[in-house]
Design an enzyme around this catalytic site. Structure first.
Site, PDB file in Angstrom:
ATOM      1  N   LYS A 126       0.856  -1.193   0.000  1.00  9.62           N
ATOM      2  CA  LYS A 126       0.000   0.000   0.000  1.00  9.62           C
ATOM      3  C   LYS A 126       0.881   1.228   0.000  1.00  9.62           C
ATOM      4  CE  LYS A 126      -4.433   1.016   0.175  1.00  9.62           C
ATOM      5  NZ  LYS A 126      -5.594   0.207  -0.272  1.00  9.62           N
ATOM      6  N   ASP A 166      -7.131   4.380  -4.542  1.00 11.19           N
ATOM      7  CA  ASP A 166      -7.736   4.236  -3.209  1.00 11.19           C
ATOM      8  C   ASP A 166      -8.354   5.610  -2.935  1.00 11.19           C
ATOM      9  OD1 ASP A 166      -7.808   2.273  -0.758  1.00 11.19           O
ATOM     10  OD2 ASP A 166      -7.396   4.216   0.127  1.00 11.19           O
TER      11      ASP A 166
HETATM   12  P1  NDP Z   1     -13.017   7.899  -2.816  1.00 11.86           P
HETATM   13  O1  NDP Z   1     -11.945   8.880  -2.606  1.00 11.86           O
HETATM   14  O2  NDP Z   1     -13.559   7.684  -4.179  1.00 11.86           O
HETATM   15  O3  NDP Z   1     -14.249   8.184  -1.852  1.00 11.86           O
HETATM   16  C1  NDP Z   1     -14.098   8.218  -0.471  1.00 11.86           C
HETATM   17  C2  NDP Z   1     -15.394   8.653   0.155  1.00 11.86           C
HETATM   18  O4  NDP Z   1     -15.299   8.541   1.558  1.00 11.86           O
HETATM   19  C3  NDP Z   1     -15.735  10.099  -0.139  1.00 11.86           C
HETATM   20  O5  NDP Z   1     -17.133  10.235  -0.170  1.00 11.86           O
HETATM   21  C4  NDP Z   1     -15.111  10.831   1.054  1.00 11.86           C
HETATM   22  O6  NDP Z   1     -15.741  12.074   1.321  1.00 11.86           O
HETATM   23  C5  NDP Z   1     -15.370   9.846   2.156  1.00 11.86           C
HETATM   24  N1  NDP Z   1     -14.309   9.976   3.164  1.00 11.86           N
HETATM   25  C6  NDP Z   1     -12.982   9.837   2.974  1.00 11.86           C
HETATM   26  N2  NDP Z   1     -12.303  10.049   4.102  1.00 11.86           N
HETATM   27  C7  NDP Z   1     -13.216  10.345   5.025  1.00 11.86           C
HETATM   28  C8  NDP Z   1     -13.139  10.668   6.386  1.00 11.86           C
HETATM   29  N3  NDP Z   1     -11.951  10.728   7.037  1.00 11.86           N
HETATM   30  N4  NDP Z   1     -14.311  10.893   7.036  1.00 11.86           N
HETATM   31  C9  NDP Z   1     -15.506  10.825   6.382  1.00 11.86           C
HETATM   32  N5  NDP Z   1     -15.634  10.534   5.078  1.00 11.86           N
HETATM   33  C10 NDP Z   1     -14.511  10.285   4.413  1.00 11.86           C
HETATM   34  O7  NDP Z   1     -12.438   6.510  -2.236  1.00 11.86           O
HETATM   35  P2  NDP Z   1     -12.958   5.031  -2.495  1.00 11.86           P
HETATM   36  O8  NDP Z   1     -14.421   5.004  -2.692  1.00 11.86           O
HETATM   37  O9  NDP Z   1     -12.065   4.422  -3.506  1.00 11.86           O
HETATM   38  O10 NDP Z   1     -12.574   4.346  -1.101  1.00 11.86           O
HETATM   39  C11 NDP Z   1     -13.501   4.217  -0.019  1.00 11.86           C
HETATM   40  C12 NDP Z   1     -13.046   3.108   0.909  1.00 11.86           C
HETATM   41  O11 NDP Z   1     -12.989   1.873   0.192  1.00 11.86           O
HETATM   42  C13 NDP Z   1     -11.650   3.278   1.515  1.00 11.86           C
HETATM   43  O12 NDP Z   1     -11.640   2.692   2.792  1.00 11.86           O
HETATM   44  C14 NDP Z   1     -10.768   2.465   0.577  1.00 11.86           C
HETATM   45  O13 NDP Z   1      -9.582   2.057   1.210  1.00 11.86           O
HETATM   46  C15 NDP Z   1     -11.700   1.295   0.305  1.00 11.86           C
HETATM   47  N6  NDP Z   1     -11.435   0.494  -0.884  1.00 11.86           N
HETATM   48  C16 NDP Z   1     -11.351   1.069  -2.126  1.00 11.86           C
HETATM   49  C17 NDP Z   1     -11.137   0.278  -3.236  1.00 11.86           C
HETATM   50  C18 NDP Z   1     -11.100   0.846  -4.597  1.00 11.86           C
HETATM   51  O14 NDP Z   1     -10.989   0.049  -5.557  1.00 11.86           O
HETATM   52  N7  NDP Z   1     -11.220   2.145  -4.795  1.00 11.86           N
HETATM   53  C19 NDP Z   1     -10.968  -1.174  -3.110  1.00 11.86           C
HETATM   54  C20 NDP Z   1     -11.170  -1.687  -1.773  1.00 11.86           C
HETATM   55  C21 NDP Z   1     -11.376  -0.860  -0.714  1.00 11.86           C
HETATM   56  P3  NDP Z   1     -15.259  13.409   0.560  1.00 11.86           P
HETATM   57  O15 NDP Z   1     -15.902  13.340  -0.795  1.00 11.86           O
HETATM   58  O16 NDP Z   1     -15.736  14.518   1.408  1.00 11.86           O
HETATM   59  O17 NDP Z   1     -13.767  13.297   0.505  1.00 11.86           O
HETATM   60  O1  2IT Z   2      -7.990  -1.483  -0.763  1.00  9.27           O
HETATM   61  C1  2IT Z   2      -7.914  -1.965  -1.908  1.00  9.27           C
HETATM   62  O2  2IT Z   2      -8.020  -3.187  -2.100  1.00  9.27           O
HETATM   63  C2  2IT Z   2      -7.710  -1.052  -3.035  1.00  9.27           C
HETATM   64  N1  2IT Z   2      -7.660   0.153  -2.823  1.00  9.27           N
HETATM   65  C3  2IT Z   2      -7.534  -1.599  -4.411  1.00  9.27           C
HETATM   66  C4  2IT Z   2      -6.128  -2.064  -4.635  1.00  9.27           C
HETATM   67  C5  2IT Z   2      -5.801  -2.480  -6.053  1.00  9.27           C
HETATM   68  O3  2IT Z   2      -4.618  -2.788  -6.253  1.00  9.27           O
HETATM   69  O4  2IT Z   2      -6.671  -2.513  -6.914  1.00  9.27           O
END
Ligand code: NDP
Ligand code: 2IT
Length: 444
Positions: A126, A166
């Site tokens: 990561k 992420d």
């Molecule tokens: P994005 O940046 O696309 O969206 C994140 C969302 O969460 C936004 O709505 C953001 O609000 C909100 N957010 C972020 N930080 C905070 C905080 N500290 N407090 C409250 N709200 C918060 O990220 P993703 O959708 O990609 O990721 C969301 C989660 O999923 C994370 O935990 C990530 O690690 C996990 N994840 C993502 C994957 C991926 O493929 N993208 C895969 C597996 C897990 P705002 O718009 O105000 O910033």
């Molecule tokens: O938390 C996760 O699994 C991710 N943000 C996706 C990682 C990836 O390599 O697609």
């Protein structure tokens, strides 16, 4: 003292200033107790837990860039290469002001087990930076991404370490980083996933984490004699994972009534309008107040609150530690049947225990959000064979992977007499493969 307790004490003493990392390690090690106890002497002699909780290596570096006023800004970049026993390091890059060593280590540690659960050959890593893309111009984001990659490119490669998106890292950021990698290395290779479709990205990667979350949730419901049809779902977040989870839940006939961001949340009794949410978040990069302004029946509330809404299923999709014990109590009191984590570690340990003890079916992020990284691995396969698969082909592989994960974690829990404990099942199933590979490869 048992080997698990010894190892836990050592990890706590060594990493005292990293609470999220300690939380992630404690959750995994506690649930591995039956497996470790059955192999106590062997694993102790191998120092298996010490090796598993100490990253292979970690990089921390300066990221200087020039803002639109000509002012030099300095951020801190990170990449933690945690474990490559079963494949090249793989895991996203988080761009958020809260990023520090402990956050990246917790995410990298969880990634080891998640990636193992996908059944695909990927190790755990990561990275990220304490850079905040919010409010920055495209040029500023590009300047940051180029500087970040100028250093990161020394440590990654298609067969070495393959980063992806992420929080805060989406298609725009991956594009700028890929361009800089190619420029410096003069090498066109699948070094990042989540790329645009015109330069080696995979169809369905954008949707994969949210869709995968719903595929495993649907399988969970089916195996308990239920379906998604007509269910009320609450979702937190309004980013990549939340948006595509909402879309797939609706396609399955469920009604999603909430979303949230870091400043507030929406209750939309008519069901979230995904097209509008995408416009507000993906195109305008605006606040949720804009969503409410366009939907007369939707309510906007400041702060946190999605877990207070009555639901059948809750899907936390924003960030770590966003679902606390008090929230778990509300969910149980309101009759919630299932909680599946789209985000990484969104539920605190006490909230998880409360939900499990009160009969809520709970699938943790290592299993439930594995669809994103699994589809990244499918993107790596397509890049290696220099072919692109259709959306349907990738999506059907993703669905099969999620269904397999459900049955693997269910079986692992049953093998240890803990039927229905999907957290334990996921940790055990993820661990077994990595442990076997580590021992087979000797002391390295
Ligand atoms: P994005 O940046 O696309 O969206 C994140 C969302 O969460 C936004 O709505 C953001 O609000 C909100 N957010 C972020 N930080 C905070 C905080 N500290 N407090 C409250 N709200 C918060 O990220 P993703 O959708 O990609 O990721 C969301 C989660 O999923 C994370 O935990 C990530 O690690 C996990 N994840 C993502 C994957 C991926 O493929 N993208 C895969 C597996 C897990 P705002 O718009 O105000 O910033
Ligand atoms: O938390 C996760 O699994 C991710 N943000 C996706 C990682 C990836 O390599 O697609």
């Amino acid at each position: 003292m048992s080997y698990i307790d010894e190892a836990l004490e050592r990890v706590k003493a060594k990493n005292a200033s990293e609470p999220e990392f300690l939380q992630a390690v404690e959750e995994v090690l506690e649930s591995l107790r039956p497996v470790i106890e059955a192999n106590e002497e062997k694993y102790r002699k191998e120092a298996l837990l010490e090796r598993l909780t100490e990253p292979d290596r970690q990089f921390k570096f300066r990221v200087p860039w020039v803002d639109d006023n000509g002012q030099v800004q300095v951020n801190t970049g990170y990449r933690v290469q945690f474990n490559n026993a079963i494949g090249p390091y793989k895991g996203g890059l988080r761009l958020h002001p809260s990023v520090n060593t402990g956050i990246i280590k917790f995410l990298g540690f969880e990634q080891i087990f998640k990636n193992s659960l996908t059944g695909l050959p990927i190790g755990g890593g990561k990275g990220g930076a304490d850079f905040d893309p919010k409010g920055k111009s495209d040029r500023e984001v590009m300047a940051f991404c180029q500087s970040f990659m100028t250093e990161l490119c020394k440590y990654i490669g298609a067969d070495v370490d393959v980063p992806a998106g992420d929080i805060g890292t989406g298609a725009r950021e991956i594009g700028y980083m890929f361009g800089q990698y190619k420029k410096i290395k003069s090498c066109y290779e699948g070094v990042l996933t989540g790329k645009g479709l015109s330069y080696g990205g995979s169809l369905a990667r954008t949707e994969a984490t949210g869709y995968g979350l719903l595929y495993i949730t649907e399988e969970l419901m089916k195996c308990h004699g239920e379906s998604m049809e007509g269910k009320t779902v609450v979702i937190s977040g309004a980013g990549n994972v939340a948006i595509y989870a909402t879309q797939k839940a609706q396609q399955m006939g469920a009604k999603v009534v909430t979303c949230s961001d870091s400043t507030g949340w929406i209750y939309d009794p008519n069901g979230i309008d995904v097209a509008l949410l995408k416009e507000v978040k993906e195109v305008k990069r605006a606040r949720l107040t804009e969503y409410a302004a366009a939907r007369p029946d939707a309510e906007y509330h400041e702060g946190r609150g999605v877990w207070s809404v009555k639901c059948d299923i809750a899907l936390p999709c924003a960030t770590q530690n966003e679902l606390h014990l008090d929230d778990a109590k509300l969910l149980v009191a309101n009759g919630c049947k299932a909680v599946c984590e789209g985000a990484n570690m969104p539920t605190t340990i006490d909230a998880t225990k409360y939900l499990q003890e009160n009969g809520v079916w709970f699938i943790g992020g290592k299993a439930a959000n594995a669809g994103g990284v699994a589809t990244s691995a499918l993107e790596m396969s397509q890049n290696s064979e220099r072919l692109s698969w259709t959306f349907e082909e990738v999506d059907s592989k993703l669905k099969q992977i999620m269904v397999n994960i459900y049955h693997n974690i269910d079986d692992a829990a049953k093998r240890y007499g803990q039927e229905g404990n999907y957290v334990m099942g996921a940790n055990i199933a993820g661990f077994e493969k990595v442990a076997e590979a580590m021992i087979a490869q000797g002391v390295v």
